[in-house]
Enzyme design. Sequence first.
Site, PDB file in Angstrom:
ATOM      1  N   ARG A 135       0.878  -1.234  -0.064  1.00 21.99           N
ATOM      2  CA  ARG A 135      -0.178  -0.129  -0.123  1.00 21.99           C
ATOM      3  C   ARG A 135       0.831   1.250  -0.093  1.00 21.99           C
ATOM      4  NH1 ARG A 135      -2.326   0.524   6.074  1.00 21.99           N
ATOM      5  NH2 ARG A 135      -0.524  -0.550   7.258  1.00 21.99           N
TER       6      ARG A 135
ATOM      7  N   GLY B  18       5.745  -2.315  -5.744  1.00 21.03           N
ATOM      8  CA  GLY B  18       5.978  -1.358  -4.470  1.00 21.03           C
ATOM      9  C   GLY B  18       4.944  -0.455  -4.153  1.00 21.03           C
ATOM     10  N   HIS B  19       5.189   0.347  -3.203  1.00 27.67           N
ATOM     11  CA  HIS B  19       4.035   1.562  -2.828  1.00 27.67           C
ATOM     12  C   HIS B  19       3.666   2.456  -3.838  1.00 27.67           C
ATOM     13  CE1 HIS B  19       6.943   4.668  -1.736  1.00 27.67           C
ATOM     14  NE2 HIS B  19       7.914   3.481  -1.415  1.00 27.67           N
ATOM     15  N   SER B  20       2.514   2.904  -4.012  1.00 31.80           N
ATOM     16  CA  SER B  20       2.136   3.863  -4.908  1.00 31.80           C
ATOM     17  C   SER B  20       2.347   3.510  -6.510  1.00 31.80           C
ATOM     18  CB  SER B  20       2.843   5.420  -4.701  1.00 31.80           C
ATOM     19  OG  SER B  20       2.408   5.667  -3.273  1.00 31.80           O
TER      20      SER B  20
ATOM     21  N   SER C  29       6.192   4.029  -6.780  1.00 27.83           N
ATOM     22  CA  SER C  29       5.803   5.006  -7.574  1.00 27.83           C
ATOM     23  C   SER C  29       6.206   4.856  -9.046  1.00 27.83           C
ATOM     24  CB  SER C  29       6.497   6.603  -7.289  1.00 27.83           C
ATOM     25  OG  SER C  29       6.143   6.830  -5.890  1.00 27.83           O
TER      26      SER C  29
END
Length: 346
Positions: free
Chosen positions: A217, A238-240, A258
């Site tokens: 998350r 990974g996150h984002s 990201s």
Amino acid sequence: MVKLSELAQETGARVEGDASIEIEGAAGLDQAEPSQITFLSNPRYTSRAKTTRASAIFVGEDVDIGRNDIAILRAKDPYLAFTRAMILFHPRASIEAHVHPSAVVYDTAQVPDSVSIGAHSVIGKNVELGERVRIHANVTIYDNVTIGDDTEIHSGVAIRENSIIGQRVIIHNNAVIGSDGFGFAKDEQRHWLKIPQTGRVVIEDDVEIGAGTTIDRASTGETRIKRGAKLDNLVQVGHSCVVGEDALLCAQVGMAGSSRVGDRVILTGQVGIGGHITVGDDAILYPQSGVPNDVAPGEILVGTPAFEVSAFWRAVAVFKKLGEVPKRIRGLEKRLDEIERSKAKQ
């Protein structure tokens, strides 16, 4: 059993031969038995089509396998037609609505009567399950998770708080959805300070997630897997991050935080995407490619750092010849010495 004429209609193929043959299953060229159908999509396996025991075979529009003792189903895409036949012969098992006595379901969870929940699963507070959701044994669903209709969650899966799962999603064993993103800041004493991960994961409709895959998350906002994307086993998102519609991520792909993958992108095995990188729609990355920069739509790249595939293979061809260079240099030096000695004698 299905008559060949009916199978042709279901798969969009055209029959050549006895359309009344009854077919009871589908299998590969080497495994097929009488009363089964098989397929040929790669010319490399034409010799196997000559020996298959199947009663019928999907082939391309202009393919000749040199046999008249087997029914032919001509299709624009034999592999797609065979896949549809497989689905026809192996439909998804009907769900038996049931909550196992050992399952823990919080009172505030919304669980329709059509849902199946297996042994020792935990359904947290304020969870919302859609119709016909199938949750196998030993699944853990944290608080405030939403899961859409006809989704199947296999044993060992953990879905963390606030995640949103769409309809007809399949999540295979031991996947982890919504664990903390890998985010830390260094303080004045050069110690790592954990950044709170307050975002969520959103998985849209018709996504499939392989065994052991992890989707983190976001620290803020969300990580999103868009409609129809397919993630293999042991993928790390990974996150984002954003994974586009109908993207295909093969085993051991890693996406740093990201990064964004466009629609219909194919990332083959062990591709690594750097942080804040964008991969454009329809791009393809060959196995073990490392991607430190943005990739334009439609590009086909290979290598680390990844670059255009035809240039890569030209470079490989040159690299293979590098071992000959020292020998050639020594030969040229010897000839140069001989010329200089000859000139010195003149």
